[in-house]
Design an enzyme around this catalytic site. Sequence first.
Site, PDB file in Angstrom:
ATOM      1  N   TYR A  59     -26.551  50.267 -18.362  1.00  0.00           N
ATOM      2  CA  TYR A  59     -25.353  51.042 -18.019  1.00  0.00           C
ATOM      3  C   TYR A  59     -24.800  51.745 -19.261  1.00  0.00           C
ATOM      4  O   TYR A  59     -24.609  52.958 -19.268  1.00  0.00           O
ATOM      5  CB  TYR A  59     -24.314  50.091 -17.431  1.00  0.00           C
ATOM      6  CG  TYR A  59     -23.022  50.724 -16.973  1.00  0.00           C
ATOM      7  CD1 TYR A  59     -22.964  51.456 -15.789  1.00  0.00           C
ATOM      8  CD2 TYR A  59     -21.843  50.565 -17.710  1.00  0.00           C
ATOM      9  CE1 TYR A  59     -21.764  52.019 -15.356  1.00  0.00           C
ATOM     10  CE2 TYR A  59     -20.644  51.119 -17.282  1.00  0.00           C
ATOM     11  CZ  TYR A  59     -20.607  51.845 -16.104  1.00  0.00           C
ATOM     12  OH  TYR A  59     -19.421  52.389 -15.669  1.00  0.00           O
ATOM     13  N   GLY A  68     -27.271  54.230 -20.741  1.00  0.00           N
ATOM     14  CA  GLY A  68     -27.425  55.321 -19.769  1.00  0.00           C
ATOM     15  C   GLY A  68     -26.252  56.274 -19.852  1.00  0.00           C
ATOM     16  O   GLY A  68     -26.414  57.503 -19.891  1.00  0.00           O
ATOM     17  N   VAL A 119     -10.716  42.344 -10.894  1.00  0.00           N
ATOM     18  CA  VAL A 119      -9.510  42.475 -10.063  1.00  0.00           C
ATOM     19  C   VAL A 119      -9.844  42.170  -8.600  1.00  0.00           C
ATOM     20  O   VAL A 119      -9.146  41.383  -7.940  1.00  0.00           O
ATOM     21  CB  VAL A 119      -8.877  43.879 -10.213  1.00  0.00           C
ATOM     22  CG1 VAL A 119      -7.713  44.041  -9.241  1.00  0.00           C
ATOM     23  CG2 VAL A 119      -8.397  44.093 -11.647  1.00  0.00           C
ATOM     24  N   SER A 120     -10.935  42.769  -8.089  1.00  0.00           N
ATOM     25  CA  SER A 120     -11.295  42.526  -6.682  1.00  0.00           C
ATOM     26  C   SER A 120     -11.704  41.068  -6.489  1.00  0.00           C
ATOM     27  O   SER A 120     -11.283  40.422  -5.512  1.00  0.00           O
ATOM     28  CB  SER A 120     -12.398  43.487  -6.231  1.00  0.00           C
ATOM     29  OG  SER A 120     -13.408  43.581  -7.204  1.00  0.00           O
ATOM     30  N   PHE A 167     -10.740  38.314  -8.158  1.00  0.00           N
ATOM     31  CA  PHE A 167      -9.586  37.401  -8.207  1.00  0.00           C
ATOM     32  C   PHE A 167      -8.707  37.566  -6.960  1.00  0.00           C
ATOM     33  O   PHE A 167      -8.222  36.574  -6.400  1.00  0.00           O
ATOM     34  CB  PHE A 167      -8.753  37.631  -9.479  1.00  0.00           C
ATOM     35  CG  PHE A 167      -9.375  37.114 -10.756  1.00  0.00           C
ATOM     36  CD1 PHE A 167     -10.631  36.512 -10.766  1.00  0.00           C
ATOM     37  CD2 PHE A 167      -8.695  37.226 -11.979  1.00  0.00           C
ATOM     38  CE1 PHE A 167     -11.203  36.036 -11.955  1.00  0.00           C
ATOM     39  CE2 PHE A 167      -9.256  36.756 -13.164  1.00  0.00           C
ATOM     40  CZ  PHE A 167     -10.516  36.168 -13.158  1.00  0.00           C
ATOM     41  N   GLN A 215     -10.456  36.821 -23.212  1.00  0.00           N
ATOM     42  CA  GLN A 215     -10.898  38.213 -23.406  1.00  0.00           C
ATOM     43  C   GLN A 215      -9.902  39.127 -22.695  1.00  0.00           C
ATOM     44  O   GLN A 215      -9.294  38.728 -21.695  1.00  0.00           O
ATOM     45  CB  GLN A 215     -12.334  38.426 -22.908  1.00  0.00           C
ATOM     46  CG  GLN A 215     -12.543  38.377 -21.405  1.00  0.00           C
ATOM     47  CD  GLN A 215     -12.812  36.970 -20.881  1.00  0.00           C
ATOM     48  OE1 GLN A 215     -12.291  35.995 -21.394  1.00  0.00           O
ATOM     49  NE2 GLN A 215     -13.603  36.860 -19.814  1.00  0.00           N
TER      50      GLN A 215
END
Length: 313
Positions: free
Chosen positions: A145, A148, A188-189, A191, A209
């Site tokens: 990622y 790229g 976020v999604s 949790f 972190q």
Amino acid sequence: MKKRILVTGGAGFLGSHLCERLLEEGNDVICADNFFTGDKANIEHLLDNPYFELLRHDVTFPLYVEVDEIYNLACPASPVHYQFDPVQTTKTSVMGAINMLGLAKRTKAKVLQASTSEVYGDPEVHPQPESYKGSVSTTGIRACYDEGKRCAETLFFDYYRQHDVDIKVMRIFNTYGPNMNPDDGRVVSNFIVQALKGEDITMFGDGLQTRSFCYVDDLIEGMIRLMNSRDGFTGPVNIGNPGEFTMVELAEKIIELTGSSSKIIYLPLPQDDPLQRQPDITLARKELEWEPHIALEEGLKKTIAYFKTIVND
Ligand code: NAD
Ligand code: UDP
């Protein structure tokens, strides 16, 4: 004047919000997506609009359409999905960039690249200004990622210098909001879904972190301002919310806002997971007169309301 605008990755999280906003502004929108991580449900409400066109298309193959502007968002964005088929991830970034830049060159369209804060890797400079060159592994599991996206930026600047293509490069920091894929593994999604289901909250590492989270409406405003920025302003420009939180703070806030009884469990930190991240948005403030307005708590409330409509506990 009505513009013809191509949005690649338009059925994804950010792309669906962008398509909606561009239609509201009276444009003719073509959404191209191979549905790897995108979902037709994100754009279902746009399908009746005569100025919206949906193409099932993989950007690693050439696309022949006539357009004035291109927003190149096609690429899985969550580690779980971009690591599922890493070779395809690099192909999507690199060949996708070549195909969209070729299209822009032929049609003389303006083209915006959705780049990422991941080009900074695990940064030694904090917060990160655009001038920071990054600390990225070429061989780790995030490299498909990160590298790229870095190569895509290189291609954008070479098409700009070599072929005079009108480019805009945006480095997006962690963004969240409605239409995130509930299974895509982003923090976020994950949790919120875990909290709503009363499941354990999966904390990777010690949870100290940090990340800086931008609500999607602020992000889309920044993206459109960049596309419409002055001639010759190419970026790269950071777009993100400088508010920085630890993952433990995020989990505690989500538990509080959902009223959940979920407990935090600690799991190993994935390889190359950046320790800290915060955008320096001085350039966006100056060039785009942009800054985010939606604080984390307000954005989380809107996002939780969305997930409540799609998650069964
Ligand atoms: P997403 O996974 O929800 O959306 C990506 C979309 O691209 C999906 O609809 C997917 O089906 C499509 N896609 C993937 N490969 C494709 C291909 N080869 N051809 C055509 N379509 C393809 O992710 P998102 O959060 O909406 O991210 C959009 C863009 O923004 C990505 O390029 C991502 O790298 C970038 N970005 C996002 C964030 C963030 O926090 N959301 C942060 C940095 C950068
Ligand atoms: N994370 C976590 N639990 C999860 C998902 C993610 O603790 O269930 C952590 C992850 O290790 C990282 C941070 O949350 O430190 C942000 O992860 P995400 O995948 O959302 O984005 P990225 O690491 O690409 O910024």
